[in-house]
Design an enzyme around this catalytic site. Structure first.
Site, PDB file in Angstrom:
ATOM      1  N   ARG A  32       0.774  -1.247   0.000  1.00  0.00           N
ATOM      2  CA  ARG A  32       0.000   0.000   0.000  1.00  0.00           C
ATOM      3  C   ARG A  32       0.803   1.294   0.000  1.00  0.00           C
ATOM      4  NH1 ARG A  32      -4.185  -2.003   4.544  1.00  0.00           N
ATOM      5  NH2 ARG A  32      -2.190  -2.782   5.287  1.00  0.00           N
ATOM      6  N   ARG A  41      -5.027  -2.408  -7.038  1.00  0.00           N
ATOM      7  CA  ARG A  41      -5.928  -3.025  -6.063  1.00  0.00           C
ATOM      8  C   ARG A  41      -7.361  -2.508  -6.258  1.00  0.00           C
ATOM      9  NH1 ARG A  41      -8.466  -2.478  -1.561  1.00  0.00           N
ATOM     10  NH2 ARG A  41      -8.268  -3.842   0.262  1.00  0.00           N
ATOM     11  N   ASP A  78      -0.969 -14.019   0.073  1.00  0.00           N
ATOM     12  CA  ASP A  78      -1.066 -13.811   1.522  1.00  0.00           C
ATOM     13  C   ASP A  78      -0.890 -15.136   2.236  1.00  0.00           C
ATOM     14  OD1 ASP A  78      -1.856 -11.388   3.326  1.00  0.00           O
ATOM     15  OD2 ASP A  78      -2.709 -13.159   4.254  1.00  0.00           O
ATOM     16  N   TYR A 155      -4.543 -17.036  13.698  1.00  0.00           N
ATOM     17  CA  TYR A 155      -5.632 -16.362  12.979  1.00  0.00           C
ATOM     18  C   TYR A 155      -6.888 -17.221  12.938  1.00  0.00           C
ATOM     19  CZ  TYR A 155      -2.503 -12.643  11.462  1.00  0.00           C
ATOM     20  OH  TYR A 155      -1.644 -11.578  11.449  1.00  0.00           O
TER      21      TYR A 155
HETATM   22  O1  CP3 Z   1       5.874  -9.047   0.786  1.00  0.00           O
HETATM   23  C1  CP3 Z   1       5.184  -8.899  -0.251  1.00  0.00           C
HETATM   24  O2  CP3 Z   1       5.261  -7.894  -0.986  1.00  0.00           O
HETATM   25  C2  CP3 Z   1       4.320 -10.067  -0.692  1.00  0.00           C
HETATM   26  C3  CP3 Z   1       2.983 -10.065  -0.278  1.00  0.00           C
HETATM   27  C4  CP3 Z   1       2.541 -10.371   1.145  1.00  0.00           C
HETATM   28  C5  CP3 Z   1       1.326  -9.886   1.659  1.00  0.00           C
HETATM   29  N1  CP3 Z   1       1.104 -10.459   2.867  1.00  0.00           N
HETATM   30  C6  CP3 Z   1       0.447  -8.949   0.947  1.00  0.00           C
HETATM   31  C7  CP3 Z   1      -0.576  -8.216   1.707  1.00  0.00           C
HETATM   32  C8  CP3 Z   1       3.100 -11.198   2.128  1.00  0.00           C
HETATM   33  C9  CP3 Z   1       4.438 -11.933   2.134  1.00  0.00           C
HETATM   34  C10 CP3 Z   1       2.166 -11.254   3.216  1.00  0.00           C
HETATM   35  C11 CP3 Z   1       2.350 -12.073   4.418  1.00  0.00           C
HETATM   36  C12 CP3 Z   1       1.450 -11.905   5.568  1.00  0.00           C
HETATM   37  N2  CP3 Z   1       0.094 -11.681   5.582  1.00  0.00           N
HETATM   38  C13 CP3 Z   1       1.853 -12.037   6.919  1.00  0.00           C
HETATM   39  C14 CP3 Z   1       3.244 -12.422   7.367  1.00  0.00           C
HETATM   40  C15 CP3 Z   1       4.194 -11.302   7.258  1.00  0.00           C
HETATM   41  C16 CP3 Z   1       4.047 -10.280   8.351  1.00  0.00           C
HETATM   42  O3  CP3 Z   1       3.734  -9.130   7.989  1.00  0.00           O
HETATM   43  O4  CP3 Z   1       4.270 -10.651   9.494  1.00  0.00           O
HETATM   44  C17 CP3 Z   1       0.715 -11.836   7.734  1.00  0.00           C
HETATM   45  C18 CP3 Z   1       0.678 -11.861   9.253  1.00  0.00           C
HETATM   46  C19 CP3 Z   1      -0.396 -11.624   6.877  1.00  0.00           C
HETATM   47  C20 CP3 Z   1      -1.825 -11.466   7.265  1.00  0.00           C
HETATM   48  C21 CP3 Z   1      -2.350 -10.183   6.772  1.00  0.00           C
HETATM   49  N3  CP3 Z   1      -2.652  -9.937   5.447  1.00  0.00           N
HETATM   50  C22 CP3 Z   1      -2.537  -8.973   7.494  1.00  0.00           C
HETATM   51  C23 CP3 Z   1      -2.349  -8.816   8.974  1.00  0.00           C
HETATM   52  C24 CP3 Z   1      -2.936  -8.010   6.558  1.00  0.00           C
HETATM   53  C25 CP3 Z   1      -3.148  -6.538   6.790  1.00  0.00           C
HETATM   54  C26 CP3 Z   1      -4.559  -6.169   6.960  1.00  0.00           C
HETATM   55  C27 CP3 Z   1      -4.717  -4.670   7.052  1.00  0.00           C
HETATM   56  O5  CP3 Z   1      -5.726  -4.219   6.535  1.00  0.00           O
HETATM   57  O6  CP3 Z   1      -3.832  -4.001   7.591  1.00  0.00           O
HETATM   58  C28 CP3 Z   1      -3.016  -8.622   5.291  1.00  0.00           C
HETATM   59  C29 CP3 Z   1      -3.405  -8.005   3.997  1.00  0.00           C
HETATM   60  C30 CP3 Z   1      -2.312  -7.759   3.042  1.00  0.00           C
HETATM   61  N4  CP3 Z   1      -1.442  -8.736   2.647  1.00  0.00           N
HETATM   62  C31 CP3 Z   1      -2.006  -6.558   2.355  1.00  0.00           C
HETATM   63  C32 CP3 Z   1      -0.937  -6.838   1.502  1.00  0.00           C
HETATM   64  C33 CP3 Z   1      -0.277  -5.908   0.512  1.00  0.00           C
HETATM   65  C34 CP3 Z   1      -2.780  -5.240   2.465  1.00  0.00           C
HETATM   66  C35 CP3 Z   1      -4.080  -5.460   1.779  1.00  0.00           C
HETATM   67  C36 CP3 Z   1      -4.653  -4.239   1.140  1.00  0.00           C
HETATM   68  O7  CP3 Z   1      -4.304  -3.965  -0.031  1.00  0.00           O
HETATM   69  O8  CP3 Z   1      -5.479  -3.595   1.762  1.00  0.00           O
END
Ligand code: CP3
Length: 353
Positions: A32, A41, A78, A155
């Protein structure tokens, strides 16, 4: 598949071989903080639709590579795709993060979980991997990934993000057999998932144990580390075509357990900024490569402070081969994209041999 890599610094560093300068990539590098990500997105409709479209997932994976001289690409997806495929009803609620409509509550719920099929349930992830690999055309290696069984379980049992982990720890202490049953099916599913990503074209793998650090040491060994060991043992790192797929384990807040992670036989261990890189490098010797560990908040600082802190991290890891530069956790969404260029260029410039 056999396209030669034009930039193999990242794989060389994970093999603890000398490199011309330290490789760097950034956790959540596609995300983001980039306006072009927000645009794609919006076009996709939702985050999960973005993940389900191989074409759009490929587009956002490549976006940070267009801006910065990064040494690896990471699959856009994800960690929650596995619980989603277990039919828990995943939704991303603005301001709240991920939410499961049908969280796992009882022993019976756990017994009813089915191991996802890598084609019918998660084939969209494999399509994304092969599409991205093709589009990269050997530019940099592609990293596939998963959540650790413990992190996925948090989760699934909590039903979303939590501060105290009351439900999942409640399960661990009141019904450890049920907790192990859940972790076992998750470990088996993760192994299937990573092996399928390798088949689809992933050239390196990362296991995100985002919540291992909330456990007491004995519980960490029993409920998180044990299942990551199972994964290291179950992933087919040696390929028939002679290539080797390195695996990196990262427990956030788990610096004290880096030696245990190294003992699993993983190729690399990630550490966050609360761990002392110099102490751990001395302790781990040549056993594994290490990845990390700049505090992501440094990216809010003036350029010269970013360069100073990059140098501090490079010096802490030292000149010995086997360091992959990264942040200690994912990049924040409010970071100015221009700061990432300062960081990436500083890593290469200040580490060049
Ligand atoms: O690193 C990268 O660029 C690859 C993509 C990636 C995403 N999530 C994209 C994403 C990776 C490797 C992850 C891993 C992930 N997802 C983890 C482990 C890494 C860490 O940060 O500890 C975890 C715990 C998640 C679970 C998850 N997915 C969360 C907590 C969230 C955020 C929710 C929020 O609204 O804040 C996501 C969503 C997510 N995954 C986004 C992205 C770019 C944001 C989604 C959006 O566009 O709104």
């Amino acid at each position: 598949m056999a396209t030669e890599l034009k930039n193999d610094r990242y794989l060389k560093a994970l093999a603890r071989k000398p490199v011309d300068c330290t490789p760097v990539w950034i956790m959540r590098q596609a995300g983001r903080y980039l306006p072009e990500y927000r645009e794609t997105r919006a076009r996709a409709g939702s985050f999960m639709e973005l993940c389900r479209s191989a074409e759009l997932a490929c587009e956002v994976t490549l976006q940070p590579l267009e801006r910065y001289d990064l040494d690896a690409a990471i699959l856009f997806s994800d960690i929650l795709t596995i619980p989603d495929a277990m039919d828990l009803g995943l939704k991303f609620v603005p301001g709240q993060g991920p939410v499961f409509e049908r969280p796992v509550k009882t022993h019976a719920d756990i017994k009813a979980i089915k191991r996802p099929d890598m084609i019918s349930d998660l084939g969209y992830v494999m399509n994304a991997v092969s599409t991205i690999r093709k589009a990269l055309n050997g530019r940099v290696p592609l990293i596939g990934f998963t959540g650790s069984p413990w992190t996925l379980a948090t989760y699934m049992v909590e039903g979303g993000t939590t501060k105290d982990f009351a439900k999942v720890k409640g399960l661990v202490y009141s019904d450890p057999k049920a907790a192990h049953l859940l972790l076992d099916i998750l470990a088996d599913s993760v192994i299937d998932y990573l092996n399928a990503q390798i088949e689809a074209g992933a050239q390196s793998l990362m296991v995100f144990d985002t919540w291992g650090g909330v456990l007491a040491p004995h519980d960490y060994r029993e409920f998180s580390l044990r299942y990551m060991q199972k994964i290291v043992d179950g992933v087919k790192r040696d390929r028939e075509d002679g290539s080797y797929i390195p695996v990196v384990l990262f427990t956030k807040g788990g610096g004290q357990w880096a030696p245990l992670l190294a003992d699993t036989g993983a190729d690399g261990v990630g550490i966050d900024w609360t761990a002392d890189a110099a102490v751990l490098r001395a302790e781990l010797g040549d056993k594994v490569a290490m990845q990390g560990n700049l505090d992501p908040s440094v990216l809010y600082a003036p350029d010269e402070v970013i360069r100073r802190e990059v140098k501090r991290v490079l010096d802490a890891f030292g000149p010995k081969p086997g360091h992959v530069f990264n942040l200690g956790h994912g990049i924040h969404q409010y970071v100015d994209p221009a700061k990432v260029k300062v960081l990436v260029d500083a890593v290469h410039e200040l580490s060049r041999n």
